[in-house]
Write a protein that holds these residues in place. Sequence first.
Motif, PDB file in Angstrom:
ATOM      1  N   LYS A  43      40.137  37.817  39.000  1.00  0.00           N
ATOM      2  CA  LYS A  43      40.497  36.551  39.660  1.00  0.00           C
ATOM      3  C   LYS A  43      39.728  36.385  40.975  1.00  0.00           C
ATOM      4  N   TRP A  44      39.652  37.462  41.748  1.00  0.00           N
ATOM      5  CA  TRP A  44      38.936  37.412  43.016  1.00  0.00           C
ATOM      6  C   TRP A  44      37.472  37.096  42.771  1.00  0.00           C
ATOM      7  N   GLY A  45      36.884  37.758  41.779  1.00  0.00           N
ATOM      8  CA  GLY A  45      35.471  37.540  41.473  1.00  0.00           C
ATOM      9  C   GLY A  45      35.170  36.142  40.975  1.00  0.00           C
ATOM     10  N   LEU A  46      36.106  35.576  40.231  1.00  0.00           N
ATOM     11  CA  LEU A  46      35.876  34.247  39.670  1.00  0.00           C
ATOM     12  C   LEU A  46      36.146  33.135  40.675  1.00  0.00           C
TER      13      LEU A  46
ATOM     14  N   ALA B  27      45.468  45.541  38.646  1.00  0.00           N
ATOM     15  CA  ALA B  27      44.368  45.619  39.610  1.00  0.00           C
ATOM     16  C   ALA B  27      43.097  45.008  39.029  1.00  0.00           C
ATOM     17  N   ILE B  28      42.835  45.269  37.760  1.00  0.00           N
ATOM     18  CA  ILE B  28      41.653  44.694  37.103  1.00  0.00           C
ATOM     19  C   ILE B  28      41.769  43.175  37.054  1.00  0.00           C
ATOM     20  N   ASP B  29      42.951  42.669  36.683  1.00  0.00           N
ATOM     21  CA  ASP B  29      43.163  41.224  36.651  1.00  0.00           C
ATOM     22  C   ASP B  29      42.926  40.597  38.020  1.00  0.00           C
ATOM     23  N   GLU B  30      43.440  41.252  39.065  1.00  0.00           N
ATOM     24  CA  GLU B  30      43.248  40.737  40.420  1.00  0.00           C
ATOM     25  C   GLU B  30      41.767  40.739  40.800  1.00  0.00           C
TER      26      GLU B  30
END
Length: 63
Positions: free
Chosen positions: A57-60, A51-54
């Motif tokens: 990725k969404w933020g970047l 979830a943190i990785d997602e």
Amino acid sequence: MEAVPAKMTKKLLGELDRMVEEGWYASRSEAVRDAARELIEKRKLDRLESAIDEDIKWGLHEH
């Protein structure tokens, strides 16, 4: 508590019994419960990391 039957190979059962004999656990049941707790905790951490990785990725890439 509720009983949960499980089939294990002789090798796995031997390793489990060895841990009991060496005093790591009081019984097979205690060892299996501990293993289940560790597996559940590991999966929770895996889901959290995913979830943190997602989110990263969404933020970047989405803004």
